[in-house]
Design a protein around this motif. Structure first.
Motif, PDB file in Angstrom:
ATOM      1  N   ASP A  60       1.072  -0.869   0.056  1.00 37.61           N
ATOM      2  CA  ASP A  60       0.072   0.015   0.154  1.00 37.61           C
ATOM      3  C   ASP A  60       0.554   0.943  -0.263  1.00 37.61           C
ATOM      4  N   GLU A  61       0.127   2.405  -1.121  1.00 37.60           N
ATOM      5  CA  GLU A  61       0.927   3.508  -0.683  1.00 37.60           C
ATOM      6  C   GLU A  61       2.300   3.575  -1.521  1.00 37.60           C
ATOM      7  N   PHE A  62       2.447   2.984  -2.342  1.00 39.80           N
ATOM      8  CA  PHE A  62       3.877   1.701  -2.670  1.00 39.80           C
ATOM      9  C   PHE A  62       4.002   3.751  -3.364  1.00 39.80           C
ATOM     10  N   THR A  63       2.922   4.333  -4.405  1.00 36.04           N
ATOM     11  CA  THR A  63       4.195   5.855  -5.151  1.00 36.04           C
ATOM     12  C   THR A  63       4.430   6.727  -3.911  1.00 36.04           C
ATOM     13  N   GLU A  64       4.159   6.253  -2.416  1.00 36.68           N
ATOM     14  CA  GLU A  64       4.179   7.194  -2.145  1.00 36.68           C
ATOM     15  C   GLU A  64       5.880   8.546  -2.041  1.00 36.68           C
ATOM     16  N   ILE A  65       6.779   6.613  -1.895  1.00 37.03           N
ATOM     17  CA  ILE A  65       8.100   6.944  -1.612  1.00 37.03           C
ATOM     18  C   ILE A  65       8.412   7.550  -3.449  1.00 37.03           C
ATOM     19  N   ARG A  66       9.639   7.464  -3.088  1.00 38.90           N
ATOM     20  CA  ARG A  66       9.809   7.950  -4.406  1.00 38.90           C
ATOM     21  C   ARG A  66      11.373   7.717  -4.579  1.00 38.90           C
ATOM     22  N   GLY A  67      11.474   5.855  -4.609  1.00 40.82           N
ATOM     23  CA  GLY A  67      12.636   5.811  -4.165  1.00 40.82           C
ATOM     24  C   GLY A  67      14.248   5.737  -4.703  1.00 40.82           C
ATOM     25  N   ASN A  68      15.404   5.879  -3.964  1.00 42.01           N
ATOM     26  CA  ASN A  68      16.173   5.640  -4.991  1.00 42.01           C
ATOM     27  C   ASN A  68      16.831   4.327  -4.757  1.00 42.01           C
ATOM     28  N   GLU A  69      17.754   4.153  -5.729  1.00 40.98           N
ATOM     29  CA  GLU A  69      18.656   2.689  -6.080  1.00 40.98           C
ATOM     30  C   GLU A  69      18.444   1.576  -5.062  1.00 40.98           C
ATOM     31  N   PHE A  70      18.434   1.691  -3.283  1.00 39.67           N
ATOM     32  CA  PHE A  70      18.715   1.065  -2.964  1.00 39.67           C
ATOM     33  C   PHE A  70      17.026   0.429  -2.285  1.00 39.67           C
ATOM     34  N   GLU A  71      15.738   1.029  -2.514  1.00 35.13           N
ATOM     35  CA  GLU A  71      14.735   1.024  -2.137  1.00 35.13           C
ATOM     36  C   GLU A  71      14.024  -0.166  -3.352  1.00 35.13           C
ATOM     37  N   GLN A  72      13.928   0.588  -4.563  1.00 37.04           N
ATOM     38  CA  GLN A  72      14.047  -0.467  -5.682  1.00 37.04           C
ATOM     39  C   GLN A  72      14.088  -1.559  -5.414  1.00 37.04           C
ATOM     40  N   GLU A  73      15.471  -1.475  -5.610  1.00 35.87           N
ATOM     41  CA  GLU A  73      16.022  -3.104  -5.307  1.00 35.87           C
ATOM     42  C   GLU A  73      15.662  -3.943  -4.762  1.00 35.87           C
ATOM     43  N   GLU A  74      15.494  -3.715  -3.131  1.00 36.07           N
ATOM     44  CA  GLU A  74      14.587  -3.924  -1.934  1.00 36.07           C
ATOM     45  C   GLU A  74      13.078  -4.654  -1.933  1.00 36.07           C
ATOM     46  N   LEU A  75      12.491  -4.009  -3.265  1.00 38.62           N
ATOM     47  CA  LEU A  75      10.959  -3.656  -3.214  1.00 38.62           C
ATOM     48  C   LEU A  75      11.055  -5.024  -4.351  1.00 38.62           C
ATOM     49  N   THR A  76      11.693  -4.870  -5.229  1.00 36.14           N
ATOM     50  CA  THR A  76      12.268  -5.502  -7.065  1.00 36.14           C
ATOM     51  C   THR A  76      12.340  -6.893  -5.998  1.00 36.14           C
TER      52      THR A  76
END
Length: 131
Positions: A60-76
């Motif tokens: 939920d609220e996935f788009t509330e983050i404006r992910g850096n590379e670390f965040e994107q890799e973890e969620l991926t």
């Protein structure tokens, strides 16, 4: 509302209970665990395993983050684990459909395109309706 309804349907169908996670809260815990003690590290590891193994995961609220590379890799990584297990993942955000690919990233977007879809909820905000 969508997340609660999906979880209710899963439970009613005896498929177990899903897990709803606020993405920003998960990432905050994850970051804190890197400098934290063993208890914090175990807590985030347990949460990550529950996310990977839940019958239904609602991010939920996935788009509330404006992910850096670390965040994107973890969620991926989490979405990819679930994709490999062929278990459903519901991603909820408040951005326009045309922005979804940039926010989710190419890897997650590709998986959603293969086995999922996009539901645009373009009606008035439920929270604002009574104000």
């Amino acid at each position: 509302q969508i997340a609660a309804r999906a979880g209710f349907r899963m439970k009613k169908a005896s498929q177990g209970v899903g897990r709803r996670v606020l993405v920003s809260e998960y990432l905050k815990l994850l970051k804190a665990s890197y400098n934290g003690n063993m208890e914090q590290k175990q807590t985030i590891r347990n949460l990550t395993l529950r996310m990977e193994n839940a019958p239904l995961l609602v991010l939920d609220e996935f788009t509330e983050i404006r992910g850096n590379e670390f965040e994107q890799e973890e969620l991926t990584r989490i979405v990819d684990k679930r994709y490999g297990k062929m278990v459903p993942t519901l991603i909820i955000g408040n951005d326009k459909p045309e922005d979804a690919m940039n926010i989710l990233g190419p890897s997650i977007w590709s998986r959603l395109q293969e086995n999922g879809g996009l539901i645009e909820c373009d009606w008035e905000s439920y929270r604002r309706a009574g104000k």
